[in-house]
Scaffold this motif. Structure first.
Motif, short mmCIF file in Angstrom:
data_model
loop_
_atom_site.label_atom_id
_atom_site.label_comp_id
_atom_site.label_asym_id
_atom_site.label_seq_id
_atom_site.Cartn_x
_atom_site.Cartn_y
_atom_site.Cartn_z
N LEU A 1 63.02 72.53 -1.51
CA LEU A 1 63.36 71.13 -1.74
C LEU A 1 64.52 70.68 -0.84
O LEU A 1 64.53 69.54 -0.37
CB LEU A 1 63.73 70.92 -3.22
CG LEU A 1 62.60 71.14 -4.23
CD1 LEU A 1 63.14 71.01 -5.66
CD2 LEU A 1 61.46 70.16 -4.01
N LEU A 2 65.47 71.59 -0.59
CA LEU A 2 66.58 71.24 0.30
C LEU A 2 66.09 71.01 1.72
O LEU A 2 66.56 70.10 2.41
CB LEU A 2 67.64 72.34 0.27
CG LEU A 2 68.44 72.49 -1.02
CD1 LEU A 2 69.41 73.66 -0.91
CD2 LEU A 2 69.20 71.20 -1.35
N GLN A 3 65.13 71.81 2.16
CA GLN A 3 64.58 71.65 3.51
C GLN A 3 63.83 70.34 3.65
O GLN A 3 63.80 69.74 4.73
CB GLN A 3 63.67 72.83 3.85
CG GLN A 3 64.42 74.13 4.09
CD GLN A 3 63.49 75.29 4.39
OE1 GLN A 3 62.28 75.19 4.20
NE2 GLN A 3 64.06 76.40 4.86
N LEU A 4 63.22 69.88 2.56
CA LEU A 4 62.49 68.61 2.62
C LEU A 4 63.41 67.44 2.89
O LEU A 4 63.00 66.44 3.50
CB LEU A 4 61.74 68.38 1.30
CG LEU A 4 60.53 69.29 1.02
CD1 LEU A 4 59.90 68.94 -0.32
CD2 LEU A 4 59.49 69.18 2.15
N VAL A 5 64.68 67.55 2.43
CA VAL A 5 65.63 66.46 2.66
C VAL A 5 66.56 66.77 3.82
O VAL A 5 67.57 66.09 4.01
CB VAL A 5 66.45 66.19 1.38
CG1 VAL A 5 65.54 65.69 0.27
CG2 VAL A 5 67.20 67.45 0.93
N GLY A 6 66.24 67.80 4.60
CA GLY A 6 67.00 68.10 5.80
C GLY A 6 68.28 68.87 5.59
O GLY A 6 69.18 68.81 6.44
N VAL A 7 68.39 69.61 4.48
CA VAL A 7 69.59 70.41 4.19
C VAL A 7 69.28 71.87 4.49
O VAL A 7 68.19 72.37 4.20
CB VAL A 7 70.03 70.23 2.72
CG1 VAL A 7 71.25 71.09 2.42
CG2 VAL A 7 70.31 68.76 2.43
N GLU A 8 70.25 72.55 5.08
CA GLU A 8 70.07 73.96 5.40
C GLU A 8 69.91 74.79 4.13
O GLU A 8 70.52 74.49 3.10
CB GLU A 8 71.27 74.48 6.20
CG GLU A 8 71.39 73.91 7.60
CD GLU A 8 70.25 74.39 8.49
OE1 GLU A 8 69.80 75.55 8.30
OE2 GLU A 8 69.79 73.60 9.36
N PRO A 9 69.10 75.85 4.17
CA PRO A 9 68.94 76.72 2.98
C PRO A 9 70.28 77.34 2.56
O PRO A 9 71.16 77.59 3.38
CB PRO A 9 67.95 77.78 3.45
CG PRO A 9 67.22 77.15 4.60
CD PRO A 9 68.21 76.25 5.27
N ILE A 10 70.40 77.58 1.29
CA ILE A 10 71.62 78.14 0.72
C ILE A 10 71.34 79.54 0.21
O ILE A 10 70.31 79.80 -0.43
CB ILE A 10 72.14 77.25 -0.43
CG1 ILE A 10 72.53 75.87 0.10
CG2 ILE A 10 73.34 77.89 -1.13
CD1 ILE A 10 72.94 74.90 -0.99
N ALA A 11 72.24 80.46 0.49
CA ALA A 11 72.14 81.82 -0.05
C ALA A 11 72.72 81.81 -1.46
O ALA A 11 73.89 82.16 -1.68
CB ALA A 11 72.87 82.79 0.86
N TRP A 12 71.91 81.40 -2.41
CA TRP A 12 72.39 81.13 -3.75
C TRP A 12 73.08 82.32 -4.40
O TRP A 12 74.14 82.19 -5.01
CB TRP A 12 71.22 80.67 -4.65
CG TRP A 12 70.60 79.39 -4.22
CD1 TRP A 12 69.44 79.25 -3.49
CD2 TRP A 12 71.07 78.07 -4.48
NE1 TRP A 12 69.17 77.92 -3.28
CE2 TRP A 12 70.15 77.17 -3.88
CE3 TRP A 12 72.17 77.55 -5.16
CZ2 TRP A 12 70.31 75.78 -3.95
CZ3 TRP A 12 72.32 76.17 -5.24
CH2 TRP A 12 71.40 75.30 -4.63
N LEU A 13 72.46 83.50 -4.31
CA LEU A 13 72.95 84.67 -5.03
C LEU A 13 73.69 85.67 -4.16
O LEU A 13 74.26 86.64 -4.68
CB LEU A 13 71.78 85.38 -5.73
CG LEU A 13 70.99 84.54 -6.74
CD1 LEU A 13 69.82 85.34 -7.29
CD2 LEU A 13 71.89 84.06 -7.87
#
Length: 319
Positions: free
Chosen positions: A164-176
């Protein structure tokens, strides 16, 4: 005056004394039977409490004063050395800070969200039952199941959140795996997991507010927001007080989701007190230190609970 007439007062006194003594005996018997019957009904609960609560508590206190071998057997008496090691350890204060931050991230958030959802869905409108069922769903899932679901969502490459972040142009997050995001990620999962129970309790509290109060407020010209803030919230304060205490205790005891998602990492960014206790007792086999940490955690939770009852209960309005 014959002998029978002379003895008549004595006979009356004997009858009077018998009438005054017999009711006491008659009442003492049923009262004693009720007391014994009550203890008989309480016996299963008392046995369970003794086996699963009182004995482990006594054993924990005993182990906290001793050093143990890897099998958990007592090796030597060390007194308060385990407690001294805890309070002089930098890791303990780091874990305490992580636990406090985790509590601040989860408890107010879950209460506010659940309160808003309950306020929007407590009206008996058509279709509200469906929303109430959906918002209550997390309560039926175990900690392990919820953690596995969110582990899939947090996946760095195939997870739904990064998609979903990639759909809005945001870089992926290393959540954990990023120390900046790990605690926040676990907190998000915990908020969702606890939302069902908190929502059900607050919804029950809202449904207990009489309709006459809403009608009176509407007649007085009070709007929905003002009615909710100035009238409904004070009436709901006992319920909010209850879920606050339960949520804080639950936050201090959180373990399952942290063990499954991050195992206290990365870089001890999610190393809460319970997980630190688990590592000392069951990974490093230092059961004495782990027992001491358990008593310290119990004391902290007890102090927080007492403070809430002494300070915040004054603002609770019981009907």
């Amino acid at each position: 005056m014959n002998a029978m007439e002379r003895d008549l007062p004595h006979v009356k006194n004997l009858h009077a004394n018998a009438h005054t003594a017999n009711p006491r005996k008659a009442l003492l018997g049923p009262k004693l039977m009720e007391t014994l019957l009550g203890y008989v009904f309480l016996a299963p609960s008392l046995v369970l409490f003794a086996v699963f609560l009182f004995y482990p508590l006594i054993q924990t206190f005993y182990l906290s004063l001793h050093e143990t071998d890897p099998r958990g057997r007592v090796a030597s008496f060390v007194g308060l050395d385990n407690f001294t090691a805890i309070f002089t350890s930098e890791r303990f204060y780091q874990s305490l800070g992580v636990t406090g931050l985790f509590t601040l991230l989860t408890v107010p958030t879950v209460i506010v969200i659940a309160l808003l959802l309950a306020a929007f869905t407590h009206n008996p409108l058509k279709g509200m039952r469906i929303f109430q069922f959906i918002f209550s769903l997390p309560v039926v899932l175990s900690v392990g199941t919820s953690a596995v679901i969110w582990m899939m969502l947090f996946h760095p490459s195939v997870g739904m959140l990064n998609y979903l972040l990639q759909l809005v142009g945001v870089e992926p997050i290393a959540w954990l795996t990023d120390p900046r995001w790990a605690l926040l990620s676990v907190s998000m999962m915990t908020v969702w997991m606890n939302l069902g129970f908190t929502y059900i309790v607050l919804l029950s509290g809202l449904q207990g507010v009489p309709d006459e109060i809403y009608d009176s407020a509407k007649i007085d010209g009070s709007g929905p927001v003002r009615t909710f803030v100035q009238i409904v919230l004070p009436l709901l304060s006992p319920t909010i007080f209850f879920v606050t205490i339960v949520s804080i205790i639950g936050a201090f005891q959180s373990f399952g989701q942290i063990h499954i998602l991050t195992k206290g990492g990365p870089v001890n960014s999610t190393d809460v007190l319970v997980y630190s206790l688990y590592q000392d007792a069951f990974i490093n086999f230092r059961f004495g230190t782990g027992s001491a940490q358990a008593l310290v955690l119990f004391t902290i939770i007890l102090i927080f609970t007492v403070i809430q009852f002494k300070v915040f209960e004054r603002k609770v309005h019981y009907q």
